[in-house]
Design a protein around this motif. Structure first.
Motif, PDB file in Angstrom:
ATOM      1  N   SER A 112       0.831  -1.206   0.000  1.00 33.03           N
ATOM      2  CA  SER A 112       0.000   0.000   0.000  1.00 33.03           C
ATOM      3  C   SER A 112       0.866   1.257   0.000  1.00 33.03           C
ATOM      4  O   SER A 112       0.598   2.219  -0.731  1.00 33.03           O
ATOM      5  CB  SER A 112      -0.919  -0.003   1.222  1.00 33.03           C
ATOM      6  N   THR A 113       1.925   1.245   0.825  1.00 33.96           N
ATOM      7  CA  THR A 113       2.837   2.393   0.877  1.00 33.96           C
ATOM      8  C   THR A 113       3.496   2.620  -0.482  1.00 33.96           C
ATOM      9  O   THR A 113       3.619   3.760  -0.951  1.00 33.96           O
ATOM     10  CB  THR A 113       3.912   2.166   1.951  1.00 33.96           C
ATOM     11  N   GLN A 114       3.910   1.538  -1.124  1.00 39.64           N
ATOM     12  CA  GLN A 114       4.543   1.650  -2.438  1.00 39.64           C
ATOM     13  C   GLN A 114       3.560   2.195  -3.473  1.00 39.64           C
ATOM     14  O   GLN A 114       3.925   3.016  -4.327  1.00 39.64           O
ATOM     15  CB  GLN A 114       5.077   0.284  -2.883  1.00 39.64           C
ATOM     16  N   GLN A 115       2.296   1.743  -3.398  1.00 42.02           N
ATOM     17  CA  GLN A 115       1.281   2.217  -4.343  1.00 42.02           C
ATOM     18  C   GLN A 115       1.068   3.723  -4.201  1.00 42.02           C
ATOM     19  O   GLN A 115       1.066   4.464  -5.190  1.00 42.02           O
ATOM     20  CB  GLN A 115      -0.041   1.487  -4.107  1.00 42.02           C
ATOM     21  N   ILE A 116       0.896   4.186  -2.952  1.00 39.95           N
ATOM     22  CA  ILE A 116       0.695   5.618  -2.720  1.00 39.95           C
ATOM     23  C   ILE A 116       1.948   6.396  -3.100  1.00 39.95           C
ATOM     24  O   ILE A 116       1.874   7.498  -3.654  1.00 39.95           O
ATOM     25  CB  ILE A 116       0.325   5.879  -1.249  1.00 39.95           C
ATOM     26  N   GLY A 117       3.118   5.820  -2.825  1.00 40.88           N
ATOM     27  CA  GLY A 117       4.366   6.478  -3.193  1.00 40.88           C
ATOM     28  C   GLY A 117       4.469   6.701  -4.694  1.00 40.88           C
ATOM     29  O   GLY A 117       4.940   7.753  -5.144  1.00 40.88           O
ATOM     30  N   ILE A 119       1.963   7.085  -6.739  1.00 47.35           N
ATOM     31  CA  ILE A 119       1.014   8.154  -7.079  1.00 47.35           C
ATOM     32  C   ILE A 119       1.624   9.515  -6.767  1.00 47.35           C
ATOM     33  O   ILE A 119       1.580  10.442  -7.583  1.00 47.35           O
ATOM     34  CB  ILE A 119      -0.304   7.961  -6.299  1.00 47.35           C
ATOM     35  N   LEU A 120       2.221   9.645  -5.573  1.00 48.02           N
ATOM     36  CA  LEU A 120       2.810  10.921  -5.174  1.00 48.02           C
ATOM     37  C   LEU A 120       3.989  11.299  -6.067  1.00 48.02           C
ATOM     38  O   LEU A 120       4.212  12.479  -6.349  1.00 48.02           O
ATOM     39  CB  LEU A 120       3.266  10.851  -3.713  1.00 48.02           C
ATOM     40  N   ALA A 121       4.746  10.299  -6.503  1.00 54.00           N
ATOM     41  CA  ALA A 121       5.930  10.573  -7.321  1.00 54.00           C
ATOM     42  C   ALA A 121       5.577  11.242  -8.641  1.00 54.00           C
ATOM     43  O   ALA A 121       6.424  11.902  -9.257  1.00 54.00           O
ATOM     44  CB  ALA A 121       6.701   9.281  -7.576  1.00 54.00           C
ATOM     45  N   GLU A 122       4.330  11.095  -9.087  1.00 53.40           N
ATOM     46  CA  GLU A 122       3.891  11.718 -10.335  1.00 53.40           C
ATOM     47  C   GLU A 122       3.560  13.198 -10.149  1.00 53.40           C
ATOM     48  O   GLU A 122       3.318  13.909 -11.124  1.00 53.40           O
ATOM     49  CB  GLU A 122       2.652  10.989 -10.871  1.00 53.40           C
TER      50      GLU A 122
END
Length: 305
Positions: A112-117, A119-122
């Protein structure tokens, strides 16, 4: 439900649909795992609690007891969750994660953390922070009333500019005051206060660190003070903040040995005038002020301490 409330509810429903699709919550399984969102939430809450009962999970998750029972049956069968007798009360069975359950939850949390990360990286950094701030605001707004932290503080750097801004915007929106003339009036008073800071004080009301209102007191003469810049933001009215701010200002006046406090308001501010009256203020003078708005009647109120 009136039409305006229905429209606001529709906006929230549309966002819910957008977000569940955006992060894939509509899928049967979550984060490419064999588990559903509900099953992952059960693992999360059991992990956070360390030990809990099924009834506590039902209340916390607001989930149907029968549905929860089926989820627990699967998680126990897969040796992710274990039931045991409570050390405090042998009649009660408590739930906890097994070693495999802890590892499984840890993998889900990391995914989950990787998924949100990703998204934020974009997003550029300023939009990342804006998103975090907005989500924090949503959480604070929807928190139970007992979790709404209301505080009254004294003025700090930046407050005077914000007070001027909110006065000019809000009084134009709510009372159609002439913006240029009223803005000059507000700024002139704040500038004089800034130059004579020793003769007065500012108090700011905050709800979960968000400015919700303010009030000021300035010394006019050795024994007279004036109440100024009293404003409560519309979304925070009715919470008792106006009374708390006014009390802080009146306490200051008494502590500094003022014998009289005056204020200027205008007809139409009925809620504020009712509050002034409850503190002992009485109207003493009335005067027209067509420069702010044609037909506007100002009122002077006073109290002897």
């Amino acid at each position: 439900m009136d039409e305006s409330m229905r429209n606001r509810a529709t906006v929230i429903r549309e966002f819910n649909r957008f977000y569940t699709h955006f992060i894939g919550l509509i899928n049967k399984n979550i984060l490419a795992s064999p588990y559903s969102l509900a099953e992952a939430r059960v693992l999360l809450e059991v992990d956070k609690a360390g030990q809990c009962t099924a009834s506590e999970l039902t209340s916390l998750l607001q989930i149907d007891p029968g549905y929860l029972s089926r989820i627990l049956k699967r998680l126990i069968a897969e040796k992710l969750v274990i039931k045991s007798r409570s050390p405090a009360d042998g009649r009660v069975q408590v739930l906890s994660l097994t070693g495999l359950g802890q590892a499984t939850f840890s993998n889900l949390a990391e995914a989950s953390t990787q998924q949100i990360g990703r998204i934020l990286a974009e997003l550029p950094l300023y939009q990342q922070q804006e998103l975090i701030d907005l989500l924090g605001g949503v959480r604070k707004i929807l928190a139970p009333a007992g979790e709404q932290a209301i505080t009254i503080r004294t003025g700090q750097p930046g407050d005077l500019g914000y007070i001027a801004y909110r006065h000019c915007v809000l009084y134009h929106q709510e009372y159609s005051l002439e913006p240029a003339v009223f803005e000059r009036y507000v700024l002139a008073g704040l500038l004089k206060y800034a130059e004579e800071r020793q003769a007065g004080a500012i108090w700011v009301a905050q709800v979960n660190d968000k400015i919700a209102g303010f009030i000021g007191m300035v010394g006019l003469a050795e024994e007279t003070a004036q109440l100024r810049w009293f404003l409560i933001e519309p979304q925070f009215r009715g919470l008792g903040m106006g009374r708390r701010l006014l009390q802080a200002a009146m306490d200051y006046a008494r502590e500094n040995k003022y014998k009289k406090v005056l204020l200027w308001t205008f007809q139409g501010l009925d809620t504020a005038c009712h509050l002034y009256k409850s503190f002992g203020f009485t109207p003493t003078q009335q005067a027209g002020n067509d420069t702010w708005k044609k037909g506007l009647q100002e009122e002077r109120w006073e109290i002897t301490l």
